[in-house]
Write a protein that holds these residues in place. Sequence first.
Motif, mmCIF file in Angstrom:
data_model
loop_
_atom_site.group_PDB
_atom_site.id
_atom_site.type_symbol
_atom_site.label_atom_id
_atom_site.label_comp_id
_atom_site.label_asym_id
_atom_site.label_seq_id
_atom_site.Cartn_x
_atom_site.Cartn_y
_atom_site.Cartn_z
ATOM 1 N N GLN A 101 0.842 -1.202 0.000
ATOM 2 C CA GLN A 101 0.000 0.000 0.000
ATOM 3 C C GLN A 101 0.873 1.246 0.000
ATOM 4 N N VAL A 102 0.473 2.245 -0.754
ATOM 5 C CA VAL A 102 1.200 3.508 -0.857
ATOM 6 C C VAL A 102 0.255 4.647 -0.513
ATOM 7 N N GLN A 103 0.714 5.554 0.322
ATOM 8 C CA GLN A 103 -0.079 6.737 0.680
ATOM 9 C C GLN A 103 0.602 7.980 0.109
ATOM 10 N N LEU A 104 -0.212 8.868 -0.446
ATOM 11 C CA LEU A 104 0.295 10.077 -1.085
ATOM 12 C C LEU A 104 -0.437 11.288 -0.520
ATOM 13 N N VAL A 105 0.302 12.311 -0.125
ATOM 14 C CA VAL A 105 -0.302 13.521 0.410
ATOM 15 C C VAL A 105 0.333 14.730 -0.267
ATOM 16 N N GLU A 106 -0.470 15.466 -1.031
ATOM 17 C CA GLU A 106 0.018 16.653 -1.734
ATOM 18 C C GLU A 106 -0.099 17.895 -0.865
ATOM 19 N N SER A 107 0.748 18.857 -1.158
ATOM 20 C CA SER A 107 0.670 20.164 -0.518
ATOM 21 C C SER A 107 1.355 21.181 -1.424
ATOM 22 N N GLY A 108 1.188 22.461 -1.095
ATOM 23 C CA GLY A 108 1.881 23.509 -1.821
ATOM 24 C C GLY A 108 1.051 24.292 -2.804
ATOM 25 N N GLY A 109 -0.198 23.898 -2.987
ATOM 26 C CA GLY A 109 -1.048 24.647 -3.894
ATOM 27 C C GLY A 109 -1.434 25.998 -3.317
#
Length: 124
Positions: free
Chosen positions: A1-9
Motif C-alpha cells: 500500500q502507498v499513501q500520497l499527500v500533496e501540498s503547496g497549492g
Amino acid sequence: QVQLVESGGGLVQAGGSLRLSCAVSGRTFGSYVMGWFRQAPGKEREFVAAINWSGGGTWYADSEKGRFTISKDTAKNTVYLQMNSLKPEDTAVYYCAATTKLSGLGYPHQYDYWGQGTQVTVSS
C-alpha cells in the motif's frame, strides 16, 4: 500500500511560480513511478509529469516542457513539481499518483494510487 499527500497549492499571479510537494509512504514505493496529473473544472484529468523513483528518469507532457520540473528527494520520501511562468490555464487541482508500470505513463488508468489533490489557481 502507498499513501500520497500533496501540498503547496495556492493562489498565484500569472508569471509566478509554485512548488508542489507529494509526501510518499508505504513499504514498497521504491519500485514505483510517481506522476503528477491535473484536472480543471469540466475537463478530463491530464498528465503533467512523471519520475522513476529508483532510476530518476523523467517524462513530461509537451505543453509543460521547459516550465515545469519534477524531482524527488529520497531522504524525505517526497516528490516535487516546480512550476514556473504559470498561466491562468494552469489552474486546476493537481494530483500525485503512483504506479508500478513503466508504459502508458500519460494515462490516469495506469496509476494505482492517488493523493487527495491540491488546488492551484493562477490569476490573470
